[in-house]
Design a protein around this motif. Structure first.
Motif, PDB file in Angstrom:
ATOM      1  N   ASP A  74       5.370  -0.105  10.977  1.00 16.82           N
ATOM      2  CA  ASP A  74       6.040  -1.155  11.752  1.00 16.82           C
ATOM      3  C   ASP A  74       5.167  -2.398  11.884  1.00 16.82           C
ATOM      4  O   ASP A  74       5.677  -3.523  11.930  1.00 16.82           O
ATOM      5  CB  ASP A  74       6.434  -0.632  13.130  1.00 16.82           C
ATOM      6  CG  ASP A  74       7.728   0.173  13.099  1.00 16.82           C
ATOM      7  OD1 ASP A  74       8.695  -0.313  12.485  1.00 16.82           O
ATOM      8  OD2 ASP A  74       7.757   1.271  13.665  1.00 16.82           O
ATOM      9  N   THR A  75       3.858  -2.215  11.944  1.00 15.64           N
ATOM     10  CA  THR A  75       2.956  -3.365  12.016  1.00 15.64           C
ATOM     11  C   THR A  75       3.011  -4.176  10.729  1.00 15.64           C
ATOM     12  O   THR A  75       2.956  -5.411  10.753  1.00 15.64           O
ATOM     13  CB  THR A  75       1.518  -2.897  12.288  1.00 15.64           C
ATOM     14  OG1 THR A  75       1.467  -2.259  13.565  1.00 15.64           O
ATOM     15  CG2 THR A  75       0.541  -4.067  12.282  1.00 15.64           C
ATOM     16  N   VAL A  76       3.118  -3.481   9.605  1.00  9.40           N
ATOM     17  CA  VAL A  76       3.256  -4.181   8.326  1.00  9.40           C
ATOM     18  C   VAL A  76       4.508  -5.048   8.333  1.00  9.40           C
ATOM     19  O   VAL A  76       4.477  -6.229   7.964  1.00  9.40           O
ATOM     20  CB  VAL A  76       3.300  -3.179   7.162  1.00  9.40           C
ATOM     21  CG1 VAL A  76       3.571  -3.901   5.843  1.00  9.40           C
ATOM     22  CG2 VAL A  76       2.000  -2.395   7.081  1.00  9.40           C
ATOM     23  N   LEU A  77       5.613  -4.477   8.787  1.00  9.47           N
ATOM     24  CA  LEU A  77       6.860  -5.246   8.840  1.00  9.47           C
ATOM     25  C   LEU A  77       6.781  -6.363   9.868  1.00  9.47           C
ATOM     26  O   LEU A  77       7.336  -7.456   9.657  1.00  9.47           O
ATOM     27  CB  LEU A  77       8.025  -4.313   9.148  1.00  9.47           C
ATOM     28  CG  LEU A  77       8.342  -3.284   8.063  1.00  9.47           C
ATOM     29  CD1 LEU A  77       9.426  -2.324   8.534  1.00  9.47           C
ATOM     30  CD2 LEU A  77       8.762  -3.965   6.756  1.00  9.47           C
ATOM     31  N   ASP A  78       6.098  -6.118  10.976  1.00  9.21           N
ATOM     32  CA  ASP A  78       5.898  -7.181  11.963  1.00  9.21           C
ATOM     33  C   ASP A  78       5.156  -8.361  11.342  1.00  9.21           C
ATOM     34  O   ASP A  78       5.506  -9.525  11.585  1.00  9.21           O
ATOM     35  CB  ASP A  78       5.103  -6.659  13.162  1.00  9.21           C
ATOM     36  CG  ASP A  78       5.893  -5.718  14.049  1.00  9.21           C
ATOM     37  OD1 ASP A  78       7.136  -5.682  13.936  1.00  9.21           O
ATOM     38  OD2 ASP A  78       5.260  -5.007  14.859  1.00  9.21           O
ATOM     39  N   ALA A  79       4.116  -8.063  10.558  1.00  8.35           N
ATOM     40  CA  ALA A  79       3.335  -9.127   9.930  1.00  8.35           C
ATOM     41  C   ALA A  79       4.183  -9.914   8.932  1.00  8.35           C
ATOM     42  O   ALA A  79       4.178 -11.153   8.937  1.00  8.35           O
ATOM     43  CB  ALA A  79       2.105  -8.534   9.245  1.00  8.35           C
ATOM     44  N   LEU A  80       4.917  -9.203   8.074  1.00  7.83           N
ATOM     45  CA  LEU A  80       5.762  -9.891   7.103  1.00  7.83           C
ATOM     46  C   LEU A  80       6.828 -10.731   7.781  1.00  7.83           C
ATOM     47  O   LEU A  80       7.106 -11.873   7.389  1.00  7.83           O
ATOM     48  CB  LEU A  80       6.416  -8.858   6.177  1.00  7.83           C
ATOM     49  CG  LEU A  80       5.490  -8.144   5.183  1.00  7.83           C
ATOM     50  CD1 LEU A  80       6.205  -6.943   4.566  1.00  7.83           C
ATOM     51  CD2 LEU A  80       5.035  -9.097   4.087  1.00  7.83           C
ATOM     52  N   THR A  81       7.432 -10.168   8.829  1.00 14.06           N
ATOM     53  CA  THR A  81       8.504 -10.875   9.540  1.00 14.06           C
ATOM     54  C   THR A  81       7.977 -12.112  10.252  1.00 14.06           C
ATOM     55  O   THR A  81       8.594 -13.184  10.198  1.00 14.06           O
ATOM     56  CB  THR A  81       9.167  -9.922  10.557  1.00 14.06           C
ATOM     57  OG1 THR A  81       9.741  -8.815   9.857  1.00 14.06           O
ATOM     58  CG2 THR A  81      10.246 -10.636  11.344  1.00 14.06           C
ATOM     59  N   GLU A  82       6.839 -11.974  10.912  1.00  9.91           N
ATOM     60  CA  GLU A  82       6.270 -13.129  11.623  1.00  9.91           C
ATOM     61  C   GLU A  82       5.860 -14.219  10.646  1.00  9.91           C
ATOM     62  O   GLU A  82       6.111 -15.402  10.882  1.00  9.91           O
ATOM     63  CB  GLU A  82       5.073 -12.692  12.456  1.00  9.91           C
ATOM     64  CG  GLU A  82       4.434 -13.841  13.240  1.00  9.91           C
ATOM     65  CD  GLU A  82       3.353 -13.374  14.202  1.00  9.91           C
ATOM     66  OE1 GLU A  82       2.333 -14.085  14.338  1.00  9.91           O
ATOM     67  OE2 GLU A  82       3.523 -12.297  14.812  1.00  9.91           O
ATOM     68  N   TYR A  83       5.247 -13.819   9.543  1.00 10.31           N
ATOM     69  CA  TYR A  83       4.795 -14.815   8.571  1.00 10.31           C
ATOM     70  C   TYR A  83       5.972 -15.590   7.990  1.00 10.31           C
ATOM     71  O   TYR A  83       5.883 -16.797   7.761  1.00 10.31           O
ATOM     72  CB  TYR A  83       4.018 -14.130   7.452  1.00 10.31           C
ATOM     73  CG  TYR A  83       3.334 -15.093   6.518  1.00 10.31           C
ATOM     74  CD1 TYR A  83       2.062 -15.575   6.799  1.00 10.31           C
ATOM     75  CD2 TYR A  83       3.964 -15.539   5.360  1.00 10.31           C
ATOM     76  CE1 TYR A  83       1.433 -16.474   5.944  1.00 10.31           C
ATOM     77  CE2 TYR A  83       3.353 -16.432   4.501  1.00 10.31           C
ATOM     78  CZ  TYR A  83       2.072 -16.897   4.806  1.00 10.31           C
ATOM     79  OH  TYR A  83       1.461 -17.798   3.959  1.00 10.31           O
ATOM     80  N   MET A  84       7.099 -14.905   7.765  1.00 11.58           N
ATOM     81  CA  MET A  84       8.261 -15.520   7.127  1.00 11.58           C
ATOM     82  C   MET A  84       9.315 -15.954   8.143  1.00 11.58           C
ATOM     83  O   MET A  84      10.471 -16.147   7.780  1.00 11.58           O
ATOM     84  CB  MET A  84       8.871 -14.537   6.131  1.00 11.58           C
ATOM     85  CG  MET A  84       7.983 -14.208   4.944  1.00 11.58           C
ATOM     86  SD  MET A  84       7.501 -15.649   3.970  1.00 11.58           S
ATOM     87  CE  MET A  84       9.099 -16.249   3.411  1.00 11.58           C
ATOM     88  N   GLN A  85       8.940 -16.170   9.384  1.00 13.43           N
ATOM     89  CA  GLN A  85       9.934 -16.474  10.418  1.00 13.43           C
ATOM     90  C   GLN A  85      10.685 -17.780  10.165  1.00 13.43           C
ATOM     91  O   GLN A  85      11.802 -17.969  10.666  1.00 13.43           O
ATOM     92  CB  GLN A  85       9.258 -16.518  11.790  1.00 13.43           C
ATOM     93  CG  GLN A  85       8.173 -17.554  11.945  1.00 13.43           C
ATOM     94  CD  GLN A  85       7.454 -17.429  13.271  1.00 13.43           C
ATOM     95  OE1 GLN A  85       8.074 -17.184  14.306  1.00 13.43           O
ATOM     96  NE2 GLN A  85       6.145 -17.580  13.264  1.00 13.43           N
ATOM     97  N   ASP A  86      10.112 -18.687   9.385  1.00 15.69           N
ATOM     98  CA  ASP A  86      10.805 -19.931   9.065  1.00 15.69           C
ATOM     99  C   ASP A  86      11.403 -19.913   7.661  1.00 15.69           C
ATOM    100  O   ASP A  86      11.890 -20.933   7.174  1.00 15.69           O
ATOM    101  CB  ASP A  86       9.835 -21.119   9.190  1.00 15.69           C
ATOM    102  CG  ASP A  86       9.370 -21.330  10.628  1.00 15.69           C
ATOM    103  OD1 ASP A  86      10.191 -21.169  11.542  1.00 15.69           O
ATOM    104  OD2 ASP A  86       8.185 -21.648  10.818  1.00 15.69           O
ATOM    105  N   GLY A  87      11.362 -18.762   7.010  1.00 16.91           N
ATOM    106  CA  GLY A  87      11.921 -18.623   5.675  1.00 16.91           C
ATOM    107  C   GLY A  87      12.851 -17.425   5.609  1.00 16.91           C
ATOM    108  O   GLY A  87      13.510 -17.077   6.598  1.00 16.91           O
ATOM    109  N   LEU A  88      12.897 -16.782   4.447  1.00 20.99           N
ATOM    110  CA  LEU A  88      13.736 -15.601   4.247  1.00 20.99           C
ATOM    111  C   LEU A  88      12.876 -14.469   3.702  1.00 20.99           C
ATOM    112  O   LEU A  88      12.182 -14.634   2.693  1.00 20.99           O
ATOM    113  CB  LEU A  88      14.868 -15.893   3.265  1.00 20.99           C
ATOM    114  CG  LEU A  88      15.798 -14.704   2.976  1.00 20.99           C
ATOM    115  CD1 LEU A  88      16.704 -14.439   4.169  1.00 20.99           C
ATOM    116  CD2 LEU A  88      16.628 -14.927   1.724  1.00 20.99           C
ATOM    117  N   LEU A  89      12.934 -13.324   4.364  1.00 26.53           N
ATOM    118  CA  LEU A  89      12.237 -12.119   3.931  1.00 26.53           C
ATOM    119  C   LEU A  89      13.267 -11.126   3.424  1.00 26.53           C
ATOM    120  O   LEU A  89      14.249 -10.847   4.116  1.00 26.53           O
ATOM    121  CB  LEU A  89      11.443 -11.515   5.090  1.00 26.53           C
ATOM    122  CG  LEU A  89      10.778 -10.149   4.826  1.00 26.53           C
ATOM    123  CD1 LEU A  89       9.698 -10.262   3.761  1.00 26.53           C
ATOM    124  CD2 LEU A  89      10.199  -9.591   6.133  1.00 26.53           C
TER     125      LEU A  89
END
Length: 256
Positions: free
Chosen positions: A39-54
């Motif tokens: 879940d931390t991995v997904l949190d990092a990806l989601t936060e990093y891409m919060q202004d884009g599309l993941l």
């Protein structure tokens, strides 16, 4: 022990565009120990891409087939790793309706990105989300996996009409929607998974041509490519040699 902050730094060091479209193939185990787990991995990806599309694959090809043709959008589990399975269950994540090669997306224009996949009669049609990766000049990130997991290359082969990549038989898939209704989605399948085992052979070429570079995410070796430049190079190569990925023979180097 990796943390969300160290993983965010790894994404920044890999020069991932946080406002673009990022499609992720992954091996969670390759990342190493992470505080908080996947879940931390997904949190990092989601936060990093919060202004884009993941986006991540949510494939079901390993068990949705002619003898088991019913794909449930809400309940059919992914067959491509724990990160994809956890991602599809997250609040706000949207899943496309392709019965064997669905994708999940979160963020800007997610609904548009997943729309219409059920209308494609092949796994990676030009109008599917894989075609939209090309339209968006998306970044494709490989975390702990190599180019043999690059589903986008299947799309490039489809769009260039490479022979012997799709079954002649049309599978009578049915998509079960969350509201209980159903959609008929007949589609062809890839002819086995053998061809993708040969995608490795363009790894070094991609690096030499500058359309792929490497990095790290946690302990995982990573590869970073661009959908548009990948399509441009491979389309030229496939036109010259449609059998490029039909054997395991390495590419000949110029001057060899």
């Amino acid at each position: 022990m990796h943390t969300k902050q160290t993983l965010l730094r790894d994404l920044e060091n890999m020069r991932i565009d946080p406002r673009g479209t990022l499609f992720v193939h992954s091996s969670y185990k390759a990342i190493g120990p992470v505080e908080g787990g996947p879940d931390t991995v997904l949190d990092a990806l989601t936060e990093y891409m919060q202004d884009g599309l993941l986006a991540l694959p949510a494939h079901t090809w390993s068990y949705i087939n002619g003898s088991n043709p019913r794909f449930n959008v809400q309940d059919s589990a992914t067959c491509v790793g724990i990160l994809t399975e956890l991602f599809r269950k997250r609040p706000g994540v949207l899943r496309s309706l392709h019965p064997t090669h669905s994708v999940c997306a979160l963020g800007r224009d997610a609904a548009d990105f997943i729309a219409g996949n059920e209308l494609c009669d092949t796994p990676c049609g030009r109008q599917s989300s894989y075609g939209k990766l090309l339209d968006r000049e998306a970044t494709i990130l490989f975390i702990g996996v190599d180019l043999c997991k690059n589903t986008f290359i299947h799309g490039v082969e489809e769009w260039n009409d490479i022979p012997n990549r799709l079954t002649d038989r049309i599978m009578p898939y049915v998509i079960e929607l969350p509201d209980g209704s159903e959609i008929s989605a007949p589609s062809r399948k890839h002819c086995g998974e053998l061809w993708s085992y040969y995608f490795w052979k363009v790894n070094d070429l991609f690096i030499r041509e500058g359309i792929m570079y490497t990095g790290h995410f946690g302990y995982a070796d990573t590869r970073v490519t661009n959908a548009a430049t990948t399509n441009e190079l491979l389309s030229r190569m496939l036109k010259a040699d449609p059998e490029l990925f039909s054997t395991n023979e390495p590419l000949a180097r110029v001057g060899d």
